[in-house]
Design a protein around this motif. Structure first.
Motif, PDB file in Angstrom:
ATOM      1  N   UNK A   3       0.383  -1.418   0.253  1.00 25.78           N
ATOM      2  CA  UNK A   3       0.131   0.261  -0.069  1.00 25.78           C
ATOM      3  C   UNK A   3       1.125   0.685  -0.024  1.00 25.78           C
ATOM      4  N   UNK A   4       1.859   1.374   1.169  1.00 28.30           N
ATOM      5  CA  UNK A   4       2.210   2.348   0.626  1.00 28.30           C
ATOM      6  C   UNK A   4       3.418   2.481  -0.650  1.00 28.30           C
ATOM      7  N   UNK A   5       4.063   1.207  -1.363  1.00 32.30           N
ATOM      8  CA  UNK A   5       4.586   1.502  -2.582  1.00 32.30           C
ATOM      9  C   UNK A   5       3.675   2.833  -3.309  1.00 32.30           C
ATOM     10  N   UNK A   6       2.477   1.658  -3.351  1.00 33.81           N
ATOM     11  CA  UNK A   6       1.601   2.402  -4.476  1.00 33.81           C
ATOM     12  C   UNK A   6       1.202   3.474  -4.218  1.00 33.81           C
ATOM     13  N   UNK A   7       0.988   4.120  -3.172  1.00 37.75           N
ATOM     14  CA  UNK A   7       0.700   5.816  -2.890  1.00 37.75           C
ATOM     15  C   UNK A   7       2.088   6.490  -3.106  1.00 37.75           C
ATOM     16  N   UNK A   8       2.956   6.223  -2.608  1.00 36.79           N
ATOM     17  CA  UNK A   8       4.044   6.341  -3.257  1.00 36.79           C
ATOM     18  C   UNK A   8       3.971   7.495  -4.671  1.00 36.79           C
ATOM     19  N   UNK A   9       3.777   5.539  -5.781  1.00 41.62           N
ATOM     20  CA  UNK A   9       4.141   5.596  -6.968  1.00 41.62           C
ATOM     21  C   UNK A   9       2.782   6.652  -7.726  1.00 41.62           C
ATOM     22  N   UNK A  10       1.209   6.356  -7.451  1.00 41.54           N
ATOM     23  CA  UNK A  10       0.403   6.669  -7.472  1.00 41.54           C
ATOM     24  C   UNK A  10       0.094   8.224  -8.150  1.00 41.54           C
ATOM     25  N   UNK A  11       1.358   9.254  -7.020  1.00 41.95           N
ATOM     26  CA  UNK A  11       0.651  10.531  -6.724  1.00 41.95           C
ATOM     27  C   UNK A  11       1.847  10.952  -8.665  1.00 41.95           C
ATOM     28  N   UNK A  12       2.573  10.364  -8.992  1.00 44.26           N
ATOM     29  CA  UNK A  12       2.907  10.543  -9.625  1.00 44.26           C
ATOM     30  C   UNK A  12       2.520  10.613 -10.866  1.00 44.26           C
ATOM     31  N   UNK A  13       1.293   9.501 -11.258  1.00 44.51           N
ATOM     32  CA  UNK A  13       1.092   9.599 -12.672  1.00 44.51           C
ATOM     33  C   UNK A  13       0.340  10.135 -13.152  1.00 44.51           C
ATOM     34  N   UNK A  14       0.739  10.420 -14.380  1.00 47.08           N
ATOM     35  CA  UNK A  14      -0.076  11.288 -15.065  1.00 47.08           C
ATOM     36  C   UNK A  14      -2.182  10.906 -14.573  1.00 47.08           C
ATOM     37  N   UNK A  15      -2.629  10.261 -14.662  1.00 47.56           N
ATOM     38  CA  UNK A  15      -3.491  10.553 -14.914  1.00 47.56           C
ATOM     39  C   UNK A  15      -4.434   9.840 -13.236  1.00 47.56           C
ATOM     40  N   UNK A  16      -3.502  10.188 -12.428  1.00 50.02           N
ATOM     41  CA  UNK A  16      -3.973  10.753 -11.380  1.00 50.02           C
ATOM     42  C   UNK A  16      -4.808  11.705 -10.534  1.00 50.02           C
ATOM     43  N   UNK A  17      -5.757  11.771 -10.296  1.00 48.88           N
ATOM     44  CA  UNK A  17      -6.936  12.349  -9.891  1.00 48.88           C
ATOM     45  C   UNK A  17      -6.620  14.059  -8.803  1.00 48.88           C
TER      46      UNK A  17
END
Length: 448
Positions: A3-17
């Motif tokens: 969960x922690x890895x995903x949270x750090x990664x997803x915040x950097x994705x262009x498609x993250x709202x």
């Protein structure tokens, strides 16, 4: 830890709202193994008390090839976790699943009846998308993964399959989709269509025409420049009208009564009020905009409404060797699904395309303060010529724009320009001059 890895990664994705806001919590709502080393996740992201859900293809490898290092999410023990949409060796499950109508722990993969899916194709990720991720399989298919998940059937799947069942022109052939249940509702996860490998997008073609005009001698008009786009604009107008006709035949239609038109104008006016507070540069144009909105309140005829594209511009159309094809019928991704599926006047799409012509004409000047003033008349000439050609084509294709329609079209266009001013003020202040130019008097909106 995942969960922690995903949270750090997803915040950097262009498609993250949720960019710019801290993630309070991330949880995994669904975790389905598709094949060894490939999992399908639905993750819930909580920010400031609200929840959004996203779709992730999670790849697992004990060694990570260099071609996938850019997709790394993190490591757990000796296992590399990565965004597997970039792994052509693993994404074949999409084609296999749709080709064979597989069900996998709540994931339903389907193909359009009567079509064959070639499962031998390998995928590549199409770049430069904001809200989704598209995989191109060879030169045959393009599969769009809807990253942010909203419960319900995506309008693109609904519209394109309905039009294809009618053998409607100007669409790309649908091939399959993936769905699941979200909050007890059938929800679209992915949609696969024909990939138009030999087509060119309308935005790129329009910009080529504008560059040709700017590079020509001052005495050369837009009609005389080598890259004149007006004939294509006219064809695009005709194609747009035919798509609107097919949508009206495939889905229910209604009419907006006079009192509802007044509510529509009030909605335009409220959005304008909020925009003026945020962007004071709009204030000198309020009179012009208010006048256009008031003309809608004066209409005395009912207005037909139907399913429409909802986010129509030059980037949503492709020119094949034979004709124009319309793509991306999902509407504005940031809007609620109910609003994207709601009936509206087809003039909303027409207004969106007219705004796109203005953007094509002027965006090359936005960052060139010295060249801008000298080329502004040429930009206006190009925009006027192609807007008029598009409207001519729309009429030739069966679209109707009466005098009353012209008033509504003007209101739709100015409301769109108000939205654009706010967007540019927030993201690209140097571009604000493009939508602000929309508030000048126009003579190319509907019949004389």
């Amino acid at each position: 830890m995942l969960n922690e890895l995903l949270a750090a990664w997803i915040s950097r994705q262009r498609w993250f709202g949720g960019k710019g806001r801290p993630i309070d919590e991330l949880s995994i709502d669904s975790d389905v193994e598709l094949t060894p080393g490939l999992r399908h996740l639905i993750v819930a992201v909580w920010q400031e008390g609200s929840r959004d859900r996203y779709q992730v293809l999670l790849g697992e490898r004990t060694t990570l090839p260099e071609r996938l290092t850019h997709a790394l999410i993190g490591t757990l023990g000796d296992v590399y976790l990565y965004d597997a949409v970039h792994d052509g060796e693993r994404t074949s499950w999409l084609l296999d699943g749709m080709a064979h109508d597989e069900d996998r722990s709540g994931l339903r993969m389907r193909h359009v009846p009567g079509v064959d899916v070639d499962t031998s194709q390998r995928s590549l990720v199409l770049g430069a998308e904001q809200s989704n991720t598209s995989l191109v399989y060879g030169d045959a298919y393009i599969c769009k993964l809807f990253r942010r998940l909203i419960p319900g059937i995506n309008p693109e799947l609904e519209i394109v399959t309905a039009l294809a069942a009618r053998d409607a022109p100007h669409i790309a052939q649908p091939y399959g989709w993936i769905e699941t249940d979200l909050d007890g509702t059938d929800t679209t996860l992915a949609f696969m269509q024909e990939f138009l490998a030999t087509a060119n997008d309308g935005w790129g073609l329009a910009l080529t025409s504008v560059r040709d005009l700017y590079a020509s001698l001052p005495e050369v008009t837009a009609a005389e420049a080598g890259g004149d786009f007006a004939a294509e604009s006219e064809r695009l107008g005709a194609a747009t009208a035919r798509v609107h006709q097919e949508l009206a035949r495939a889905f229910p239609t209604e009419v907006i009564e006079i009192h509802e038109l007044k509510r529509m104008a009030e909605g335009f006016r409220r959005r304008l009020g909020r925009a003026v507070v945020e962007v004071p540069d709009l204030r000198p144009h309020v009179g012009t905009i208010e006048h256009a909105f008031h003309q809608v309140e004066l209409l005395t005829n009912e207005v037909p409404v139907q399913r429409v594209h909802g986010d129509y511009h030059l980037g949503q159309v492709m020119r094949t060797p034979t004709d124009w094809v319309v793509l991306d019928f999902e509407g504005e991704p940031g809007q609620p699904l109910s609003e994207r599926r709601a009936l509206s006047s087809p003039l909303r799409d027409v207004a969106g395309m007219l705004r796109s012509f203005d953007y094509a004409a002027r965006h090359l000047l936005a960052d060139r303060s010295q060249a801008g003033p000298s080329l502004e008349p040429r930009a206006q000439e190009w925009a006027d010529r192609n807007r008029a050609a598009f409207l001519d084509g729309y009429a030739e294709g069966g679209g109707v724009i009466t005098r009353a329609d012209a008033a509504l079209l003007r209101a739709f266009e100015l409301s769109k320009a108000v939205y654009e001013v706010v967007y540019e003020a927030r993201n690209r202040p140097l571009w604000m001059s493009i939508p602000l130019a929309a508030f000048r008097p126009r003579t190319d909106l509907g019949p004389a």
